[in-house]
Scaffold this active site. Sequence first.
Site, PDB file in Angstrom:
ATOM      1  N   GLU A   1     101.615 -28.994 -18.078  1.00  0.00           N
ATOM      2  CA  GLU A   1     101.618 -27.938 -17.163  1.00  0.00           C
ATOM      3  C   GLU A   1     102.708 -27.767 -15.791  1.00  0.00           C
ATOM      4  OE1 GLU A   1      98.152 -25.607 -16.460  1.00  0.00           O
ATOM      5  OE2 GLU A   1      98.051 -26.541 -14.653  1.00  0.00           O
TER       6      GLU A   1
ATOM      7  N   LYS B   1     103.078 -26.851 -12.468  1.00  0.00           N
ATOM      8  CA  LYS B   1     102.178 -26.737 -11.334  1.00  0.00           C
ATOM      9  C   LYS B   1     102.706 -27.256  -9.957  1.00  0.00           C
ATOM     10  CE  LYS B   1      97.279 -27.485 -10.938  1.00  0.00           C
ATOM     11  NZ  LYS B   1      95.998 -28.130 -11.344  1.00  0.00           N
TER      12      LYS B   1
ATOM     13  N   LYS C   1      99.486 -19.363 -17.777  1.00  0.00           N
ATOM     14  CA  LYS C   1      98.016 -19.739 -17.202  1.00  0.00           C
ATOM     15  C   LYS C   1      97.968 -19.053 -15.776  1.00  0.00           C
ATOM     16  CE  LYS C   1      95.843 -23.577 -17.315  1.00  0.00           C
ATOM     17  NZ  LYS C   1      95.555 -24.180 -16.379  1.00  0.00           N
TER      18      LYS C   1
ATOM     19  N   GLU D   1      88.757 -20.464 -21.650  1.00  0.00           N
ATOM     20  CA  GLU D   1      88.210 -21.700 -20.911  1.00  0.00           C
ATOM     21  C   GLU D   1      86.874 -21.562 -20.474  1.00  0.00           C
ATOM     22  OE1 GLU D   1      90.952 -23.220 -17.764  1.00  0.00           O
ATOM     23  OE2 GLU D   1      89.433 -22.757 -16.336  1.00  0.00           O
TER      24      GLU D   1
ATOM     25  N   ASN E   1      87.109 -26.971 -19.029  1.00  0.00           N
ATOM     26  CA  ASN E   1      87.640 -27.114 -17.685  1.00  0.00           C
ATOM     27  C   ASN E   1      86.702 -28.212 -16.838  1.00  0.00           C
ATOM     28  OD1 ASN E   1      89.283 -27.477 -15.359  1.00  0.00           O
ATOM     29  ND2 ASN E   1      89.291 -25.208 -14.868  1.00  0.00           N
TER      30      ASN E   1
ATOM     31  N   GLU F   1      90.613 -30.233 -20.164  1.00  0.00           N
ATOM     32  CA  GLU F   1      91.444 -29.694 -19.130  1.00  0.00           C
ATOM     33  C   GLU F   1      90.784 -30.476 -17.790  1.00  0.00           C
ATOM     34  OE1 GLU F   1      91.616 -25.056 -20.761  1.00  0.00           O
ATOM     35  OE2 GLU F   1      91.038 -25.613 -18.431  1.00  0.00           O
ATOM     36  N   SER F   2      91.895 -30.682 -17.103  1.00  0.00           N
ATOM     37  CA  SER F   2      91.960 -31.086 -15.673  1.00  0.00           C
ATOM     38  C   SER F   2      91.373 -32.418 -15.288  1.00  0.00           C
ATOM     39  CB  SER F   2      90.936 -30.380 -14.904  1.00  0.00           C
ATOM     40  OG  SER F   2      91.335 -28.847 -14.930  1.00  0.00           O
TER      41      SER F   2
HETATM   42  O1  LIG Z   1      96.330 -30.690 -12.301  1.00  0.00           O
HETATM   43  P1  LIG Z   1      95.398 -31.045 -13.382  1.00  0.00           P
HETATM   44  O2  LIG Z   1      93.984 -31.830 -12.780  1.00  0.00           O
HETATM   45  O3  LIG Z   1      95.736 -32.049 -14.590  1.00  0.00           O
HETATM   46  O4  LIG Z   1      94.764 -29.756 -14.163  1.00  0.00           O
HETATM   47  C1  LIG Z   1      95.780 -29.101 -15.033  1.00  0.00           C
HETATM   48  C2  LIG Z   1      94.593 -27.739 -15.599  1.00  0.00           C
HETATM   49  O5  LIG Z   1      93.637 -28.191 -16.380  1.00  0.00           O
HETATM   50  C3  LIG Z   1      94.340 -26.866 -14.314  1.00  0.00           C
HETATM   51  O6  LIG Z   1      95.390 -26.510 -13.600  1.00  0.00           O
HETATM   52  C4  LIG Z   1      93.666 -25.895 -14.733  1.00  0.00           C
HETATM   53  C5  LIG Z   1      92.690 -25.554 -15.588  1.00  0.00           C
HETATM   54  N1  LIG Z   1      92.187 -24.404 -15.763  1.00  0.00           N
HETATM   55  C6  LIG Z   1      92.537 -23.478 -14.421  1.00  0.00           C
HETATM   56  C7  LIG Z   1      92.505 -22.225 -14.489  1.00  0.00           C
HETATM   57  C8  LIG Z   1      93.391 -21.790 -13.160  1.00  0.00           C
HETATM   58  C9  LIG Z   1      94.177 -22.755 -12.708  1.00  0.00           C
HETATM   59  C10 LIG Z   1      94.434 -23.874 -12.856  1.00  0.00           C
HETATM   60  C11 LIG Z   1      93.693 -24.405 -14.053  1.00  0.00           C
END
Ligand SMILES: O=P(O)(O)OC[C@@H](O)[C@@H](O)c1c[nH]c2ccccc12
Length: 260
Positions: free
Chosen positions: A54, A56, A116, A165, A186, A216-217
């Site tokens: 990503e 970001k 995204k 998601e 997520n 995710e995340s």
């Molecule tokens: O930075 P991280 O913790 O690796 O996460 C990435 C991604 O999962 C996260 O940006 C995200 C997952 N779903 C979202 C929905 C909206 C905005 C952002 C997100």
Amino acid sequence: MSVLDDIVAGVRADLAEREAALPLADVRAALADVDPPRDPMPHLRAPGSSVIAEVKRRSPSKGDLADIPDPAVLAKEYAAGGAAAISVLTEQRRFGGSLADLRAVRAAVDVPVLRKDFIVSSYQLVEARAAGADLALLIVAALSGDELRRLHDEARELGLTVLVEVHDEAETERAVELGAELVGVNARNLKTLEIHADTFGRLAPLVPDDRVKVAESGIFSRSDVERFVGEGARAVLVGEALVKDGDPQGAVRAMTGAGA
Ligand SMILES: O=P(O)(O)OC[C@@H](O)[C@@H](O)c1c[nH]c2ccccc12
């Protein structure tokens, strides 16, 4: 008002401005000149674990993460490291992204690119495809049942692959019933911004194995990736850990398991 409601309110305000400046018919007209969509599914269904990397800059939970003056440069690093797809945060107010970032990334790499964002209207889907997006995110928590179904259908008519998601059991059921082929779990609750690392393990069993499951995340290491793969993930979506790494190419490679 939850954080998610607050973000969506800002997204709707920005969207109204863009719609006033450029009617949907004009965005649609631009579809004629855009490259056909790239299909991420063959790579995501292939054996092994895939990394969706990503772009970001910042987030409501972590603040500033990285400057990223040229997203195309970062995206090329990700692709060279073996990313299966690249996610570009296009939300401006809270994440510092833009559709210009997405266009720049799409032009720089051969892998599929995900828009995204907090998508709440078909205008954003058409806009995504017109900017070259191959995939679009739909966040179940941000949409009513009717909205989700309508946007999912419209995205597919545009040729977009949809990443649906979810964050809890009820949302997961809605995603599965919808027929989502790509389901992202997520770990971060967008209403409170808290991460719960056990979310994927709890929800993955509710998703049939013919769907591609994405964790995710909050993923920082190959051992995190291995844990989610062990729980049924085919792919992981990683932002913070990659944008903060001085060697994004090596960081992606290490997460795919090809490094070392
Ligand atoms: O930075 P991280 O913790 O690796 O996460 C990435 C991604 O999962 C996260 O940006 C995200 C997952 N779903 C979202 C929905 C909206 C905005 C952002 C997100």
